[in-house]
Design an enzyme around this catalytic site. Structure first.
Site, PDB file in Angstrom:
ATOM      1  CE  LYS A  89      24.816  47.915  17.520  1.00  0.00           C
ATOM      2  NZ  LYS A  89      25.399  46.828  16.806  1.00  0.00           N
ATOM      3  N   GLY A 106      44.692  37.936  31.779  1.00  0.00           N
ATOM      4  CA  GLY A 106      45.101  38.715  32.958  1.00  0.00           C
ATOM      5  C   GLY A 106      45.275  40.182  32.641  1.00  0.00           C
ATOM      6  CB  ALA A 114      35.723  55.596  28.723  1.00  0.00           C
ATOM      7  N   GLY A 118      26.909  53.967  25.397  1.00  0.00           N
ATOM      8  CA  GLY A 118      27.701  52.860  24.883  1.00  0.00           C
ATOM      9  C   GLY A 118      28.200  51.879  25.926  1.00  0.00           C
ATOM     10  CB  THR A 119      31.155  49.625  25.771  1.00  0.00           C
ATOM     11  OG1 THR A 119      30.842  49.222  24.440  1.00  0.00           O
ATOM     12  CG2 THR A 119      31.725  48.456  26.546  1.00  0.00           C
ATOM     13  CE  LYS A 155      18.837  51.140  27.928  1.00  0.00           C
ATOM     14  NZ  LYS A 155      18.937  50.596  29.280  1.00  0.00           N
ATOM     15  CG  HIS A 194      51.453  64.618  56.843  1.00  0.00           C
ATOM     16  ND1 HIS A 194      52.030  63.441  56.429  1.00  0.00           N
ATOM     17  CD2 HIS A 194      51.305  64.530  58.192  1.00  0.00           C
ATOM     18  CE1 HIS A 194      52.239  62.676  57.490  1.00  0.00           C
ATOM     19  NE2 HIS A 194      51.802  63.289  58.571  1.00  0.00           N
TER      20      HIS A 194
END
Ligand SMILES: Cc1cc2nc3c(=O)[nH]c(=O)nc-3n(C[C@H](O)[C@H](O)[C@H](O)COP(=O)(O)OP(=O)(O)OC[C@H]3O[C@@H](n4cnc5c(N)ncnc54)[C@H](O)[C@@H]3O)c2cc1C
Length: 457
Positions: A36, A176, A310, A41-42, A38, A435
């Site tokens: 509905k 939090g 996600a 999504g979120t 784009k 390292h």
């Protein structure tokens, strides 16, 4: 009414839905994807990607502030909200274009419009009905609020906070958890006075308590305030400020309040229950193969109880696609899904916390080792502090990993392999870590748990 037929109809084109659609198309299925808003999504438009762009801008601001300390001549002269917006929107636009191209290249039919579920594995969009052999529900989630706390004006959810085109002076963050902690971190780097209010005893309360405490130490040092074990009681707002009252009588005044108290499932009014899909407090009930209670209707992503991430949505989407195609895939349990808060410092984890492991295997059945990043050369160079904590079963495999420090989100994959493959520290200890890298801290923890610490006692 026009009826269209496809192998599979996917309702919702966010992380879970589009991953399912892509994998189904790869497996030769004819897919309709109903969206509905784009595609993406979120996560792409209002979540993961834009917030991480903000966090990167915050990192650059901190680097500019600290430049003189490492002999680089630079100065931090402030934040240009319009510039940050342009940068953030540019990233999202590029990723969106790429996703649209991929969906189109795989031959997926995208239907733009608001869909609802109909009995018999079908989705209605306006007057049209798309009928599949199977339907996958992937309608995602929305920002929750608290009773007596209306969103609007100076009271924001993450969506309005992203869109804010000013740098406020003072902000109160209610919650939090990951979203609250990430916004608090960004705002502090932008020079804002931030106070987080969390009802539970620690920030990121779902994490191992050592990670929460390490984050709290770092935030305290950065001047981020927090009120732990305190509940929101009421709020008043005027044209120019907001006052938040807490249950102990504390009053906090700010320019804005961010409400980050969790996300609810977007399942209301979409015909789910009428079509036989059982909901529990709005979440879709599924079995362990992500089948809902309606035949040939599946659910993935944030509407399925559990971690709202996600990459969990991606893997559930791929799983259901392969299940529909008869490939008998394996679903990674939530506990083995890596979790990262991208604050400064980052907090990353996979597997069980030490307390959860002790509950499951008994206090004597678990051993934990904490390596301090103070001993890690690369962390010293980039100026971060933190910990790497590994939890193992006594004489058994690694069952959890908990990391705090800048950039540790990039290290969680190795820890995930250890937990997912049930590796013993003795199996991993012989592998060499380059390292100087931060990954050496993980190596040190594995070496210590295998009884042969190198740069530790
Ligand atoms: C501020 C914020 C930061 C985040 N950061 C991270 C992060 O760093 N990492 C991470 O892993 N996760 C993050 N998340 C969580 C992540 O965004 C979600 O877990 C993920 O988007 C869930 O995917 P989904 O497919 O279930 O739902 P969504 O991505 O919400 O997608 C659902 C889609 O369905 C569409 N839709 C809904 N109803 C209908 C309908 N009736 N008809 C047609 N289309 C419909 C919606 O428009 C939407 O596009 C964050 C979330 C927020 C809010």
């Amino acid at each position: 009414m026009t009826e269209f037929v496809a192998d599979v109809v996917v309702l919702g084109g966010g992380s879970g839905g589009y991953a399912a659609a892509l994998r189904l198309a790869e497996l030769g299925k004819d897919v309709v994807l109903v969206e509905k808003h784009k595609l993406g999504g979120t996560c792409l438009h209002r979540g993961c990607i834009p917030t991480k762009a903000l966090l990167h801008a915050a990192e650059v601001a901190d680097a500019a502030r600290g430049a003189a300390g490492i002999g680089v001549v630079a100065s931090f002269d402030g934040i240009d909200p319009a510039g940050v917006r342009a940068y953030r929107e540019g990233i999202v636009a590029k990723k969106f274009k790429g996703l649209e191209g991929l969906i189109s290249a795989r031959g997926i039919r995208v239907v733009h419009g608001e869909g609802s579920l109909e009995s018999g594995a079908a989705v209605r969009v306006g007057d049209d009905v798309y009928r599949g052999s199977d339907v996958i529900l992937a309608t995602g989630s929305y920002s929750r609020t608290l009773p007596g706390l209306d969103i609007g004006g100076r009271v924001l959810t993450s969506e309005q906070a992203l869109d804010l085109d000013v740098v406020p002076e003072r902000v109160v963050v209610l919650g939090g958890g990951v979203i609250g902690v990430e916004f608090a971190s960004v705002w502090r780097s932008f020079g804002v006075e931030v106070t987080i209010v969390e009802a539970l005893p620690h920030l990121l309360p779902a994490e191992d308590v050592s990670s929460s405490k390490a984050l709290e130490r770092a935030f305290r040092k950065r001047g981020i305030g927090f009120q732990l074990g305190r509940r929101f009681s009421s709020l008043t707002q005027t044209e120019s400020s907001v006052t938040v009252s807490l249950d102990d009588g504390t009053e906090l005044e700010a320019d804005y309040v961010l409400v980050a108290v969790g996300r609810g499932p977007s399942t209301a009014g979409l015909g789910f229950e009428e079509a036989g899909v059982r909901l529990d407090r709005g979440f879709v009930q599924t079995d362990e193969r992500l089948r809902t209670t309606a035949a040939h209707v599946w659910a993935v992503g944030d509407i399925v109880p559990g971690l709202q991430l996600a990459h969990r949505g991606f893997q559930q989407g791929i799983f259901v696609a392969e299940e529909i195609a008869g490939l008998s895939p394996v679903l990674v349990p939530d506990v083995d899904v890596p979790r990262v808060a991208y604050s400064h410092p980052e907090v990353a984890s996979v597997g069980l916390t030490e307390a959860q492991a002790q509950e499951r295997f008994g206090a004597d059945g678990v051993r934990a080792y904490e390596y301090n990043l103070a001993g890690n050369g690369r962390s010293e160079i980039i100026g971060t502090s933190g910990i790497v904590k590994i939890v193992r079963r006594v004489d058994g495999p690694v069952v959890g990993a908990h990391l705090v420090g800048d950039r540790v989100g990039e290290l969680i994959t190795e820890a995930q392999l250890a937990v997912g493959w049930e590796a013993h520290p003795e199996d991993i200890a012989p592998f060499v870590h380059a390292h100087p890298t931060q990954s050496e801290a993980l190596g040190e923890a594995f070496l210590a748990l295998a009884g042969k610490p190198l740069h530790a006692l």
